[in-house]
Design a protein around this motif. Structure first.
Motif, PDB file in Angstrom:
ATOM      1  N   LEU A 261      56.538  38.654  33.562  1.00 28.18           N
ATOM      2  CA  LEU A 261      55.301  38.001  33.963  1.00 28.18           C
ATOM      3  C   LEU A 261      54.078  38.723  33.405  1.00 28.18           C
ATOM      4  O   LEU A 261      53.119  38.073  32.957  1.00 28.18           O
ATOM      5  CB  LEU A 261      55.219  37.940  35.495  1.00 28.18           C
ATOM      6  CG  LEU A 261      56.184  36.981  36.194  1.00 28.18           C
ATOM      7  CD1 LEU A 261      56.035  37.099  37.709  1.00 28.18           C
ATOM      8  CD2 LEU A 261      55.919  35.549  35.757  1.00 28.18           C
ATOM      9  N   LEU A 262      54.121  40.056  33.404  1.00 27.56           N
ATOM     10  CA  LEU A 262      53.003  40.815  32.831  1.00 27.56           C
ATOM     11  C   LEU A 262      52.887  40.572  31.335  1.00 27.56           C
ATOM     12  O   LEU A 262      51.780  40.428  30.798  1.00 27.56           O
ATOM     13  CB  LEU A 262      53.187  42.305  33.122  1.00 27.56           C
ATOM     14  CG  LEU A 262      53.046  42.735  34.588  1.00 27.56           C
ATOM     15  CD1 LEU A 262      53.239  44.236  34.718  1.00 27.56           C
ATOM     16  CD2 LEU A 262      51.686  42.326  35.145  1.00 27.56           C
ATOM     17  N   VAL A 263      54.029  40.525  30.631  1.00 29.63           N
ATOM     18  CA  VAL A 263      54.003  40.251  29.190  1.00 29.63           C
ATOM     19  C   VAL A 263      53.437  38.857  28.924  1.00 29.63           C
ATOM     20  O   VAL A 263      52.595  38.657  28.029  1.00 29.63           O
ATOM     21  CB  VAL A 263      55.434  40.384  28.602  1.00 29.63           C
ATOM     22  CG1 VAL A 263      55.457  39.928  27.158  1.00 29.63           C
ATOM     23  CG2 VAL A 263      55.910  41.821  28.692  1.00 29.63           C
ATOM     24  N   SER A 264      53.900  37.873  29.719  1.00 30.07           N
ATOM     25  CA  SER A 264      53.375  36.514  29.557  1.00 30.07           C
ATOM     26  C   SER A 264      51.871  36.465  29.851  1.00 30.07           C
ATOM     27  O   SER A 264      51.116  35.750  29.175  1.00 30.07           O
ATOM     28  CB  SER A 264      54.131  35.568  30.492  1.00 30.07           C
ATOM     29  OG  SER A 264      53.605  34.272  30.434  1.00 30.07           O
ATOM     30  N   LEU A 265      51.444  37.238  30.855  1.00 29.52           N
ATOM     31  CA  LEU A 265      50.023  37.278  31.185  1.00 29.52           C
ATOM     32  C   LEU A 265      49.199  37.822  30.029  1.00 29.52           C
ATOM     33  O   LEU A 265      48.147  37.264  29.683  1.00 29.52           O
ATOM     34  CB  LEU A 265      49.819  38.120  32.439  1.00 29.52           C
ATOM     35  CG  LEU A 265      48.370  38.349  32.878  1.00 29.52           C
ATOM     36  CD1 LEU A 265      47.725  37.020  33.275  1.00 29.52           C
ATOM     37  CD2 LEU A 265      48.305  39.340  34.029  1.00 29.52           C
ATOM     38  N   THR A 266      49.653  38.908  29.419  1.00 29.76           N
ATOM     39  CA  THR A 266      48.910  39.481  28.293  1.00 29.76           C
ATOM     40  C   THR A 266      48.846  38.502  27.120  1.00 29.76           C
ATOM     41  O   THR A 266      47.821  38.425  26.429  1.00 29.76           O
ATOM     42  CB  THR A 266      49.569  40.788  27.854  1.00 29.76           C
ATOM     43  OG1 THR A 266      50.965  40.562  27.549  1.00 29.76           O
ATOM     44  CG2 THR A 266      49.476  41.841  28.954  1.00 29.76           C
ATOM     45  N   ARG A 267      49.942  37.748  26.890  1.00 23.60           N
ATOM     46  CA  ARG A 267      49.908  36.754  25.810  1.00 23.60           C
ATOM     47  C   ARG A 267      48.895  35.648  26.118  1.00 23.60           C
ATOM     48  O   ARG A 267      48.152  35.220  25.227  1.00 23.60           O
ATOM     49  CB  ARG A 267      51.297  36.163  25.630  1.00 23.60           C
ATOM     50  CG  ARG A 267      52.308  37.148  25.033  1.00 23.60           C
ATOM     51  CD  ARG A 267      53.680  36.498  24.949  1.00 23.60           C
ATOM     52  NE  ARG A 267      54.651  37.424  24.366  1.00 23.60           N
ATOM     53  CZ  ARG A 267      55.965  37.163  24.264  1.00 23.60           C
ATOM     54  NH1 ARG A 267      56.443  35.990  24.709  1.00 23.60           N
ATOM     55  NH2 ARG A 267      56.771  38.046  23.731  1.00 23.60           N
ATOM     56  N   ARG A 268      48.868  35.185  27.343  1.00 18.38           N
ATOM     57  CA  ARG A 268      47.920  34.132  27.710  1.00 18.38           C
ATOM     58  C   ARG A 268      46.481  34.627  27.602  1.00 18.38           C
ATOM     59  O   ARG A 268      45.585  33.885  27.162  1.00 18.38           O
ATOM     60  CB  ARG A 268      48.209  33.660  29.129  1.00 18.38           C
ATOM     61  CG  ARG A 268      49.557  32.951  29.272  1.00 18.38           C
ATOM     62  CD  ARG A 268      49.881  32.680  30.729  1.00 18.38           C
ATOM     63  NE  ARG A 268      48.897  31.792  31.339  1.00 18.38           N
ATOM     64  CZ  ARG A 268      48.880  31.481  32.631  1.00 18.38           C
ATOM     65  NH1 ARG A 268      49.793  32.016  33.458  1.00 18.38           N
ATOM     66  NH2 ARG A 268      47.963  30.664  33.119  1.00 18.38           N
ATOM     67  N   ILE A 269      46.278  35.887  27.985  1.00 15.61           N
ATOM     68  CA  ILE A 269      44.928  36.447  27.878  1.00 15.61           C
ATOM     69  C   ILE A 269      44.518  36.556  26.419  1.00 15.61           C
ATOM     70  O   ILE A 269      43.373  36.270  26.047  1.00 15.61           O
ATOM     71  CB  ILE A 269      44.873  37.820  28.570  1.00 15.61           C
ATOM     72  CG1 ILE A 269      45.057  37.646  30.085  1.00 15.61           C
ATOM     73  CG2 ILE A 269      43.555  38.515  28.285  1.00 15.61           C
ATOM     74  CD1 ILE A 269      45.192  38.949  30.822  1.00 15.61           C
ATOM     75  N   SER A 270      45.487  36.978  25.562  1.00 17.18           N
ATOM     76  CA  SER A 270      45.182  37.085  24.139  1.00 17.18           C
ATOM     77  C   SER A 270      44.873  35.735  23.518  1.00 17.18           C
ATOM     78  O   SER A 270      44.190  35.657  22.489  1.00 17.18           O
ATOM     79  CB  SER A 270      46.352  37.740  23.398  1.00 17.18           C
ATOM     80  OG  SER A 270      47.511  36.917  23.459  1.00 17.18           O
ATOM     81  N   ASP A 279      50.921  36.782  39.442  1.00 16.55           N
ATOM     82  CA  ASP A 279      51.302  36.551  40.841  1.00 16.55           C
ATOM     83  C   ASP A 279      52.568  37.357  41.132  1.00 16.55           C
ATOM     84  O   ASP A 279      53.690  36.874  41.007  1.00 16.55           O
ATOM     85  CB  ASP A 279      51.548  35.064  41.091  1.00 16.55           C
ATOM     86  CG  ASP A 279      51.822  34.769  42.560  1.00 16.55           C
ATOM     87  OD1 ASP A 279      51.593  35.676  43.387  1.00 16.55           O
ATOM     88  OD2 ASP A 279      52.284  33.648  42.855  1.00 16.55           O
ATOM     89  N   ILE A 280      52.429  38.613  41.499  1.00 14.55           N
ATOM     90  CA  ILE A 280      53.546  39.532  41.749  1.00 14.55           C
ATOM     91  C   ILE A 280      53.402  40.081  43.157  1.00 14.55           C
ATOM     92  O   ILE A 280      52.322  40.551  43.541  1.00 14.55           O
ATOM     93  CB  ILE A 280      53.574  40.675  40.718  1.00 14.55           C
ATOM     94  CG1 ILE A 280      53.789  40.099  39.312  1.00 14.55           C
ATOM     95  CG2 ILE A 280      54.665  41.685  41.059  1.00 14.55           C
ATOM     96  CD1 ILE A 280      53.753  41.147  38.229  1.00 14.55           C
ATOM     97  N   ARG A 281      54.509  40.007  43.909  1.00 14.66           N
ATOM     98  CA  ARG A 281      54.506  40.492  45.280  1.00 14.66           C
ATOM     99  C   ARG A 281      55.188  41.847  45.374  1.00 14.66           C
ATOM    100  O   ARG A 281      56.072  42.155  44.592  1.00 14.66           O
ATOM    101  CB  ARG A 281      55.202  39.495  46.200  1.00 14.66           C
ATOM    102  CG  ARG A 281      54.537  38.120  46.232  1.00 14.66           C
ATOM    103  CD  ARG A 281      55.284  37.172  47.119  1.00 14.66           C
ATOM    104  NE  ARG A 281      54.653  35.847  47.142  1.00 14.66           N
ATOM    105  CZ  ARG A 281      55.117  34.818  47.844  1.00 14.66           C
ATOM    106  NH1 ARG A 281      56.205  34.968  48.598  1.00 14.66           N
ATOM    107  NH2 ARG A 281      54.490  33.660  47.806  1.00 14.66           N
ATOM    108  N   GLY A 282      54.798  42.594  46.373  1.00 14.21           N
ATOM    109  CA  GLY A 282      55.409  43.898  46.578  1.00 14.21           C
ATOM    110  C   GLY A 282      54.346  44.972  46.629  1.00 14.21           C
ATOM    111  O   GLY A 282      53.134  44.705  46.641  1.00 14.21           O
ATOM    112  N   THR A 283      54.820  46.223  46.653  1.00 19.04           N
ATOM    113  CA  THR A 283      53.899  47.362  46.671  1.00 19.04           C
ATOM    114  C   THR A 283      54.305  48.433  45.679  1.00 19.04           C
ATOM    115  O   THR A 283      53.841  49.568  45.780  1.00 19.04           O
ATOM    116  CB  THR A 283      53.855  47.971  48.094  1.00 19.04           C
ATOM    117  OG1 THR A 283      55.196  48.355  48.476  1.00 19.04           O
ATOM    118  CG2 THR A 283      53.318  46.989  49.102  1.00 19.04           C
ATOM    119  N   ASP A 284      55.169  48.094  44.725  1.00 12.79           N
ATOM    120  CA  ASP A 284      55.651  49.104  43.797  1.00 12.79           C
ATOM    121  C   ASP A 284      54.665  49.287  42.647  1.00 12.79           C
ATOM    122  O   ASP A 284      53.547  48.759  42.650  1.00 12.79           O
ATOM    123  CB  ASP A 284      57.036  48.720  43.272  1.00 12.79           C
ATOM    124  CG  ASP A 284      57.024  47.367  42.580  1.00 12.79           C
ATOM    125  OD1 ASP A 284      55.971  46.699  42.607  1.00 12.79           O
ATOM    126  OD2 ASP A 284      58.062  46.986  42.023  1.00 12.79           O
TER     127      ASP A 284
END
Length: 398
Positions: A261-270, A279-284
């Motif tokens: 998801l982070l990789v896809s996000l960076t591509r969309r931003i680019s 949209d990532i859940r958790g606390t890690d």
């Protein structure tokens, strides 16, 4: 469960997954080894029980044969002498007493043995034979029906019919030999005793054969040992694979997918999608990175909006300034730009100062031009006067 795991640090999560992937196979191996050892122990106990049954059956078979041999020897001793029983022969009498005592002891022993044997080694009903019974049911083609039925029938025949008949006839022969010897009736009873012994020996031989057969069955590695071992081994392998697949699924769900998801996000931003968010859940750590990226994108979008707004404002002020200073191009140096509190304030101030200086310069130039004109006119007058004087002088000279 997934939310709880997603809240764990990645290092702890990976350590837990690797520990489970290592510990589970070890536990499975230990359980399989324990099961195999228990199976071997149960099989060893069954082998020992079958050997005991064989030993007891064989021993009593020997005792029966000895019992009948003693009866025959006793009959031969008494009848062969051709004299009344114990007819003054003290050795024969003593031997007869010993023979009778031994036969009586063997009878008592066989009585006790047949009762205990049925309680301990009867395949059909004895709890002590449950393991052997299960082995016979699993390993034999007829599921042990033949050997179980043969042993039960043989034991019933021995205990209920053969032994009772033989012992009664044997005791009768011994009693006759101890009293008055009459060959014909005594031999008839002796013959009947031997005939009863024949049935007894045949049926007890079936008991011995059944003990031998079950001993052979329990000493062989058959389906009763192989099938449970294969079943538990297959179950252990499937469980291990399930644990490994579940561990991989958790790693993929809680680590790999968020990273994708982070990789896809960076591509969309680019590609210019500044409004895309992770949209990532958790606390890690991945959630913290995603939150930082989202915050950074929010700040960037806000800065872009502010920059756009400032650009529009600046463009409007520039257009206004151009409109205000448009009169300078037409020669109106009285034009003054409005100085506002923005980025163009220094420019407007500089422009006003420039126009003021230009206006002063123009004024000075005009004044200087007027002075030059006046001086020119004065020089022109001097020249005219000089010309007149020269003309007068020429006339005077002429």
């Amino acid at each position: 469960m997934v939310r709880f795991i997603s809240g764990m640090p990645i290092f702890r999560r990976l350590v837990m997954v690797f520990a489970v992937a290592v510990i589970v196979p070890i536990i499975v191996i230990i359980l399989l080894g324990n099961f195999y050892l228990q199976s071997i122990g149960v099989r060893s106990q069954a082998v020992q029980t079958s050997f005991n049954a064989q030993n007891v059956a064989t021993k009593e078979q020997i005792n029966l044969q000895r019992m009948n041999a003693l009866l025959q020897a006793r009959f031969a001793q008494v009848v062969g002498q051709g004299s009344p029983t114990l007819g003054g022969d003290f050795a024969l009498g003593a031997s007869g007493e010993l023979t009778n005592a031994e036969i009586t002891a063997l009878e008592i022993e066989f009585d006790q043995t047949i009762t205990s044997y049925r309680q301990s080694y009867e395949l059909a009903n004895s709890a002590n034979m449950s393991v052997i019974r299960n082995i016979l049911i699993s390993d034999t083609a007829d599921h042990g029906h033949q050997v179980i039925s043969d042993q039960q029938n043989a034991l019933n025949a021995v205990a209920d019919t053969d032994w009772v008949s033989y012992r009664k006839l044997q005791d009768k022969v011994l009693q006759e030999l101890d009293t008055n010897v009459e060959f014909a009736p005594d031999y008839a009873d002796f013959f009947q005793a031997n005939l009863a012994f024949l049935h007894l020996r045949i049926h007890w031989q079936e008991v011995v054969d059944a003990a031998t057969q079950m001993g052979t069955s329990v000493t062989q590695v058959g389906p009763s040992l192989i099938n449970p071992l294969l079943l538990y081994t297959t179950g252990a392998l499937l469980f291990t694979l399930l644990v490994i697949v579940a561990s991989g699924f958790l790693v993929n769900l809680t680590i790999v997918n968020p990273l994708k998801l982070l990789v896809s996000l960076t591509r969309r931003i680019s590609q210019g999608e500044t409004y895309a968010r992770a949209d990532i859940r958790g606390t890690d750590e991945i959630y913290q990175v995603a939150t930082s990226i989202n915050n950074m994108l929010d700040i960037i979008v806000r800065l872009m909006q502010e920059t756009q707004s400032r650009h529009e404002d600046l463009q409007a002020h520039i257009e206004k300034l151009i409109h205000e200073v448009g009169g300078v191009g037409e020669g109106d140096l009285r034009t003054q730009a409005v100085v506002e509190l923005n980025e163009l304030a220094p420019l407007a101030s500089s422009f006003n100062s420039m126009t003021e200086q230009l206006s002063n310069l123009v004024v000075n130039v005009k004044m200087l031009a007027r002075g030059v004109q006046s001086a020119t006119l004065q020089v022109f007058g001097y020249i005219e006067q000089l010309a007149d004087n020269i003309e007068v002088q020429n006339k005077q000279m002429n």
